[in-house]
Design an enzyme around this catalytic site. Structure first.
Site, PDB file in Angstrom:
ATOM      1  CD  GLU A 191      25.567  21.258  15.293  1.00 55.16           C
ATOM      2  OE1 GLU A 191      25.961  20.716  14.256  1.00 55.16           O
ATOM      3  OE2 GLU A 191      26.251  22.085  15.928  1.00 55.16           O
ATOM      4  CD  GLU A 395      28.270  20.406  19.529  1.00 51.98           C
ATOM      5  OE1 GLU A 395      28.859  21.026  18.618  1.00 51.98           O
ATOM      6  OE2 GLU A 395      27.575  19.405  19.330  1.00 51.98           O
TER       7      GLU A 395
HETATM    8  C1  BGP Z   1      29.008  20.593  15.522  1.00 49.46           C
HETATM    9  C2  BGP Z   1      28.727  19.147  15.771  1.00 49.46           C
HETATM   10  C3  BGP Z   1      29.804  18.405  16.407  1.00 49.46           C
HETATM   11  C4  BGP Z   1      31.164  18.948  16.107  1.00 49.46           C
HETATM   12  C5  BGP Z   1      31.308  20.420  16.083  1.00 49.46           C
HETATM   13  C6  BGP Z   1      32.633  20.954  15.582  1.00 49.46           C
HETATM   14  O1  BGP Z   1      28.421  20.928  14.322  1.00 49.46           O
HETATM   15  O2  BGP Z   1      27.568  18.936  16.549  1.00 49.46           O
HETATM   16  O3  BGP Z   1      29.579  17.059  16.122  1.00 49.46           O
HETATM   17  O4  BGP Z   1      32.110  18.135  15.711  1.00 49.46           O
HETATM   18  O5  BGP Z   1      30.306  20.971  15.324  1.00 49.46           O
HETATM   19  O6  BGP Z   1      32.738  20.766  14.201  1.00 49.46           O
HETATM   20  P1  BGP Z   1      33.984  20.122  13.520  1.00 49.46           P
HETATM   21  O7  BGP Z   1      34.157  18.782  14.124  1.00 49.46           O
HETATM   22  O8  BGP Z   1      33.653  20.064  12.071  1.00 49.46           O
HETATM   23  O9  BGP Z   1      35.109  21.040  13.816  1.00 49.46           O
END
Ligand code: BGP
Length: 497
Positions: A191, A395
């Protein structure tokens, strides 16, 4: 279409899941590892919790200074470092074809500037990668998932310092060489397009001239962030170069948060439409450079008007042009609505704007991320139209606050529904002509949230017994969605209900 099976997905489609070292491994100082930037953060969302860094006026440097009254759950996380075999066995049971994680940079080069790697750190990833391959999974590796070694920030000032390019290149070459023939899918920076939203975590940017009591992000300018990004772009291209030289069969992707691309104008008011276009450019900017190999025209006006353009060295632009990425990895969680008269905010999932009255479902409070599967198909198509590269959603998922019932059962129909709706739209995107490598669910096992640092925000098909206070046995158990994902993979994406 070539190779598409009757379920609508190609043969060899990479179904699986994704985690990040700093959110699951724990063992934050074991076997020679030193802290990375997220180790001093409770969660990465700015203004929620200050990073545990204090300005030392004597040395004129930032130093690690963790808060006694805060819980850094990531330090032990779910102890994947010691449980990885058991966890991979569960993923294997679900039939995973791929598993994404990061190689924690600070395990391999604990300070970041060493000449030789930490063998103990490499040995851990030898074991992990061999375990994945033995379980029939393609390892998908992120080089830095918000994991710049902390020393590079406190001693060198982070990515605004050009020296980090060389340190990153050494790290990339070390691991690409080591896992040659074993790892086919690499990604450089997780990201990277969150650099403006969370500059410390995503781009290792920190205030340079703090006053005695100033906070780490005080005084950070847009120019600092563009400078850090320029260095990361060159470092990314050098990682592509390393990959081509050391393991030509392997691919080096980008990794961006593309929920941002699913930002819709509030209505047809040209102010909202044009504003949406400009807002989306904040996300396009990164892939425009890394996938097309040059800075886009629109950025020059911004740099001139705000006087925030980066310093480049001769040869940098040639490197960017010569080594563009092979595929686009991205996260997609949600969509947003842009209105010129309202401020856009952000969290880890993407942009946060005006409420969308057409989206009736969202993840539970306090997170409330709107569920928008069509936005997923939209983003896949937009990326394909613009770059004509393979895309890889690495993701996608939903965070829920859940506990097993008295019988130890965990029923998670909302997760099953989210999964099903997004897979359905992904199938449509493939039919639209998108070249999709696979689909990786975020957090197939509960891990620490990146945004808030909680364990209560769970994404997993596998439950981990550890709570926000750090209590629990760390025992793993299956949720109901476990069987659903298993069946989905078995049928290569056939939706049964
Ligand atoms: C993205 C990241 C992850 C992750 C996911 C969910 O931004 O790459 O590392 O954790 O989001 O976000 P969160 O953990 O804040 O729910």
């Amino acid at each position: 279409m070539k190779g598409i099976t009757k379920s609508g997905f190609p043969e060899g489609f990479l179904w699986g899941g994704a985690v990040a070292a700093n959110q699951c491994e724990g063992a934050w100082l074991e076997d020679g590892k030193l802290p990375n930037v997220t180790d001093v953060m409770v969660g990465i969302i700015r203004d929620k919790d200050e990073p545990g860094l204090a300005w030392d006026a004597k040395t004129g440097k930032w130093t690690m200074s963790l808060y006694d009254n805060k819980t850094y759950l990531s330090h032990e996380a779910i102890d994947f470092y010691h449980h990885y075999k058991e966890d991979i066995a569960l993923m294997k049971e679900m039939g995973f074809k791929a598993f994404r994680t990061s190689i924690s940079w600070a395990r391999i080069f604990p300070r970041g500037d060493e000449e030789t790697p930490n063998e103990k750190g490499l040995e851990f990833y030898d074991r992990l990668i061999d375990e994945l391959i033995a379980a029939g999974m393609e390892p998908v590796i992120t080089l830095s998932h918000y994991e710049t070694p902390l020393y590079l920030i406190t001693e060198y000032g982070g990515w605004t310092n050009r020296q980090l390019i060389g340190f990153f290149e050494r790290f990339a070459r070390t691991v690409i060489q080591r896992y040659k023939g074993k790892v086919k899918y690499w990604m450089s920076f997780n990201e990277i397009n969150n650099a403006f939203k969370i500059p410390l975590a995503a781009a290792g940017v920190i205030g340079k001239h703090p006053e005695k009591d100033s906070k780490p992000m005080d005084g950070v300018t847009e120019a600092d962030i563009y400078q850090a990004c320029h260095h990361m772009f060159v470092a990314n291209s050098l990682a592509v170069k390393a990959c081509r030289e050391l393991d030509p069969e392997a691919k080096m992707g980008v990794m961006c948060s593309f929920s941002h691309l699913a930002t819709y104008p509030l209505n047809c008011d040209p102010e909202n439409v044009f504003g949406t276009m400009e807002f989306r450019r904040n996300a396009w900017f990164f892939t425009d450079v890394m996938c097309r190999g040059h800075y886009p025209a629109y950025i020059h006006r911004i740099w001139e008007e705000k006087n925030c353009g980066p310093v480049m060295e001769p040869g940098d632009e040639e490197i960017l042009a010569a080594y563009t990425n092979d595929y686009i990895g991205f996260s997609y969680y949600r969509s947003a609505v842009y209105s010129a008269s309202d401020e856009m905010k952000a969290d880890t999932g993407g942009a946060v704007g005006v409420k969308n009255p057409f989206l009736t479902k969202c993840s539970p409070a306090p997170w409330c991320w709107p569920v928008d599967p069509k936005g997923f198909r939209y983003v896949c198509n937009e990326l394909t139209d613009r770059y004509e590269l393979p895309i890889f959603p690495v993701e996608n998922g939903i965070g829920l606050d859940e506990k097993p019932d008295a019988d130890g059962k965990l029923s998670d129909p909302d997760r099953v529904e989210y999964l099903e709706m997004h897979v359905r739209e992904l199938k449509e995107a493939i039919a639209d002509g998108c070249d999709v490598i696979g689909y990786l669910w975020w957090g197939p096992i509960d891990i620490v949230s990146a945004g808030t640092g909680e364990l209560k925000k769970r994404y997993g098909f596998i439950y981990v017994d550890r709570n926000n206070d750090g209590e629990g046995t760390m025992a793993r158990s299956k949720k109901e969605s476990f069987d659903y994902f298993k069946a989905l993979i078995e049928s290569n994406g056939e939706i049964n209900h």
